[in-house]
Design a protein around this motif. Sequence first.
Motif, PDB file in Angstrom:
ATOM      1  N   PRO A 287       0.811  -1.233   0.000  1.00 39.57           N
ATOM      2  CA  PRO A 287       0.000   0.000   0.000  1.00 39.57           C
ATOM      3  C   PRO A 287       0.835   1.270   0.000  1.00 39.57           C
ATOM      4  N   ARG A 288       2.001   1.223   0.640  1.00 31.84           N
ATOM      5  CA  ARG A 288       2.862   2.416   0.676  1.00 31.84           C
ATOM      6  C   ARG A 288       3.488   2.676  -0.694  1.00 31.84           C
ATOM      7  N   LEU A 289       3.923   1.624  -1.367  1.00 32.90           N
ATOM      8  CA  LEU A 289       4.453   1.808  -2.720  1.00 32.90           C
ATOM      9  C   LEU A 289       3.344   2.266  -3.662  1.00 32.90           C
ATOM     10  N   ASN A 290       2.157   1.704  -3.510  1.00 33.12           N
ATOM     11  CA  ASN A 290       1.026   2.107  -4.351  1.00 33.12           C
ATOM     12  C   ASN A 290       0.633   3.561  -4.113  1.00 33.12           C
ATOM     13  N   ALA A 291       0.852   4.044  -2.886  1.00 35.73           N
ATOM     14  CA  ALA A 291       0.461   5.419  -2.551  1.00 35.73           C
ATOM     15  C   ALA A 291       1.188   6.429  -3.425  1.00 35.73           C
ATOM     16  N   LEU A 292       2.425   6.106  -3.824  1.00 38.99           N
ATOM     17  CA  LEU A 292       3.178   7.013  -4.692  1.00 38.99           C
ATOM     18  C   LEU A 292       2.428   7.267  -5.995  1.00 38.99           C
ATOM     19  N   GLY A 293       2.076   6.193  -6.681  1.00 42.33           N
ATOM     20  CA  GLY A 293       1.392   6.338  -7.959  1.00 42.33           C
ATOM     21  C   GLY A 293      -0.014   6.867  -7.828  1.00 42.33           C
ATOM     22  N   ARG A 294      -0.678   6.541  -6.715  1.00 40.89           N
ATOM     23  CA  ARG A 294      -2.042   7.015  -6.513  1.00 40.89           C
ATOM     24  C   ARG A 294      -2.091   8.517  -6.231  1.00 40.89           C
ATOM     25  N   ILE A 320       7.030   8.724   1.274  1.00 38.12           N
ATOM     26  CA  ILE A 320       6.043   7.675   1.019  1.00 38.12           C
ATOM     27  C   ILE A 320       5.096   7.533   2.208  1.00 38.12           C
ATOM     28  N   GLN A 321       5.656   7.548   3.417  1.00 39.26           N
ATOM     29  CA  GLN A 321       4.830   7.416   4.610  1.00 39.26           C
ATOM     30  C   GLN A 321       3.814   8.560   4.699  1.00 39.26           C
ATOM     31  N   GLN A 322       4.251   9.773   4.408  1.00 38.91           N
ATOM     32  CA  GLN A 322       3.352  10.923   4.443  1.00 38.91           C
ATOM     33  C   GLN A 322       2.243  10.780   3.404  1.00 38.91           C
ATOM     34  N   LEU A 323       2.621  10.349   2.202  1.00 39.77           N
ATOM     35  CA  LEU A 323       1.619  10.158   1.156  1.00 39.77           C
ATOM     36  C   LEU A 323       0.622   9.065   1.545  1.00 39.77           C
ATOM     37  N   ASN A 324       1.108   8.013   2.184  1.00 33.26           N
ATOM     38  CA  ASN A 324       0.224   6.919   2.571  1.00 33.26           C
ATOM     39  C   ASN A 324      -0.777   7.373   3.631  1.00 33.26           C
ATOM     40  N   VAL A 325      -0.316   8.173   4.584  1.00 32.21           N
ATOM     41  CA  VAL A 325      -1.225   8.707   5.596  1.00 32.21           C
ATOM     42  C   VAL A 325      -2.290   9.570   4.927  1.00 32.21           C
ATOM     43  N   ARG A 326      -1.832  10.422   3.993  1.00 35.07           N
ATOM     44  CA  ARG A 326      -2.783  11.274   3.275  1.00 35.07           C
ATOM     45  C   ARG A 326      -3.753  10.435   2.457  1.00 35.07           C
ATOM     46  N   ARG A 327      -3.243   9.366   1.833  1.00 30.83           N
ATOM     47  CA  ARG A 327      -4.120   8.457   1.076  1.00 30.83           C
ATOM     48  C   ARG A 327      -5.198   7.875   1.966  1.00 30.83           C
ATOM     49  N   GLN A 328      -4.809   7.409   3.147  1.00 35.25           N
ATOM     50  CA  GLN A 328      -5.775   6.829   4.081  1.00 35.25           C
ATOM     51  C   GLN A 328      -6.838   7.849   4.484  1.00 35.25           C
ATOM     52  N   ILE A 334     -13.599  10.334   1.454  1.00 40.33           N
ATOM     53  CA  ILE A 334     -14.419  10.140   0.256  1.00 40.33           C
ATOM     54  C   ILE A 334     -15.398   8.991   0.444  1.00 40.33           C
ATOM     55  N   THR A 335     -14.976   7.932   1.150  1.00 42.30           N
ATOM     56  CA  THR A 335     -15.888   6.812   1.417  1.00 42.30           C
ATOM     57  C   THR A 335     -17.094   7.290   2.220  1.00 42.30           C
TER      58      THR A 335
END
Length: 787
Positions: A287-294, A320-328, A334-335
């Motif tokens: 999920p953290r690697l995916n967060a970059l592209g997302r 990456i960690q910051q982006l993943n937190v933002r993704r979550q 949005i959900t």
Amino acid sequence: MRSDFLFSSRNRWNFVNNTDTKKVDELAKETKTPKLVVSILFNRGFDTVDKINQFLNPKLEMLADPFLLHDMEKGCERIKKAIMLGEKIAVYGDYDADGLTSTSIMYEALLQLGADVRYYIPDRFKDGYGPNVEVYKQLISQGTSLIVTVDNGVSGLKAVQYAQEQGVDVVITDHHEMPAELPNAYAIIHPRHPDGDYPFGELSGAGVAFKTASALLEEIPSEMLDLAAIGTVADIVSLTDENRVIVSTGLKVLQNTERIGLLSLYQEAGINQEKITSETIGFGIAPRLNALGRMKNGSPGVELLTTFDEQRAKEIASHIQQLNVRRQELVNQITTEALKMVEKQEQDHAVNLIVGQNWHEGVLGIVASRVVEATGKPTLVLNADETTGAAKGSGRSIEAFNLFSALDGHRDQLLSFGGHHMACGLTISTEKRSEIQTILDIEADKQDISTAPQPTLEIAGQIDLTNFDLSNLDTIEMLAPFGQDNEKPLFAFTNYKIKTAKPMGKGNNHLRLTLKTTKGDLISAVFFGIAQDKLAQILQDPAEVEFVGYPDKNIWQNKTSLQIKIDDLKLEQKQENQQEFGTRLKVFDQRVSKLTVDLFKRPGVYAFFEKNILSQVKKYLPSDAKAVILPVQEQKIQTTDLFLIDCPKNLRDLQNSLNKVDAERIHLVFYHKNDVYQHGMPDRKQFGNLYRFVLSHKDLNVSRDGEQIAKHLGLTKELLIFMFQVFFEVGFVRIENGLVTGVPGTQRVNLQETSSYHSRRLQIRTQQILLHSKSADLIKWVKEQSI
């Protein structure tokens, strides 16, 4: 005995029984493997000694010869020729975890061979998925004479054709579905190529890249198994055969890797390197690697996985960690918004089509999955762009509905579309929204999803918790790594009682049960992502919960204990005999702030305090349900289930009604339009400020300017309107043609003695008890009134 489900399981539980116990006993003896493990494998088709031994002992020697892959020899020759001649090579990858690891594997392999190589990761938002003609032009203009694709390429007909026209060869390494017309590439290395004969067709993009690297290097590059394992698990391909070998051996490399980027990512994510499993990849690394592209661009992911610069690795891992937190955060936000849109729909649809604005397109696939989980319906979530008039997003489905075939025949109504049975990506014109919804509803009817059988969970057997411990769990985990086509075996459990049930998590959307075995041992069982109405029912009477799940390890403060991860559950009310049935009242806290169609699906009596609310929802009531207006007068309410839909304005009306109720279960919904408890009562100073304001301003238009007036006075509009009601009652204002004007007066008046003030005070007290009390306190109070 009578059995009545308050809510059923999401799936049908199919308990798998071995019909050939003699054969299982023989295999267990011959393979020297615990019978439980052999039994599970036997039911999954591993019915010989060789099959069982190979499954339980995956080794690199089991990997097939990479040159069996179609065009492998041809592709490798072209790549080696480019290296020998000093040609510029570009590795063209993808922005998800499989694509990033594929790119890293190919890039490292070519570097080892001395290639002049660079890599390019497409931008999800600018370039889209797969070969892009404009990017190919850019690469070629920079001197690239050979393009090697990883985790993409077979759908790049136009881009590959352009490259060939420019005299640039393309070697495709891919694993995705083959289109009817393949690109005219120099070589297509693919495990399911129609002209190939490779023994295993389920490799991931990283798996194909790993096999290509093995062929180029003429040996298995074991140091790259960590990347191959990440890509394989992340892409949710079948964890059998070669993929099982790659992940099993790759996990050992991950647990001992010296790859600087991964070590930095472990630290940021709080991953214990020695304890890494396929679940760690699936829920921690991928999920953290995916967060970059997302969220941004995936290129830093390749740099992280291949760099030797410790400082740079730490910087990227932190990013990456910051982006993943933002993704979550975005996914949760949005959900929530998407589910509210579903609730507000006037018509109930078999397929959810949700269109929002200012939603981050990179996370809409995850949001769609969440909505599917919450509603049980296929779901498309799109973001509308006012500038272009287009809505773009993703769809996720259920087994009973083929999303691809549903939309494939209507491409003339779509701006773009691609996908498969369970998922898709698409763009529509916002003007076509209603037409697309109609198409989805018609297709759902054609596929008859309303009568589709309930999904099945295979239950491997029962576990007696009295004699089960961590050593028994180690036996089951001989079957790991778990994943697609090798799921964790699920079990039912015996010889325990449920001691307590508690909500957990920030949003109280998870459940923790404490189980007490017959020996007195305490074991936790956890269920993630439970609906609030189900949680409320369980907290009322947890002893009657039935569940199936997987025994797992819980590590807390360096202590390891047994824990059960619940996969599915149901709440069943059991009564010992007909005479006892009905004597024990059950009350369920199902309070909501929005009314949805799902609230009106069960038979029973639906009670309302406001006639207008009944008129709004009457069409949704079941045909065998009855509606009543409270408070009741002479008649007695006799029913199995009583649903109190809206919130009364005073407790007396509810108390009088409950005294005349003979029900087995009372469901407290207590919908309310206006929460006066939260607004509270105005104080003397606020009344004084408002009075002075109305005396100095004539003909106030409260309906038009109420928000502005309230803000000026530091009030809410709701509170302002109430204060005007009190003033009108005592003659402090007059209201003519909707305009309010102050009336000077010299007589002192006690505003607290007005009927408006008294009525509001009663309403606040009522809402304090019915809307804002703890669940246990509310249930207790209702039971006391019903005696």
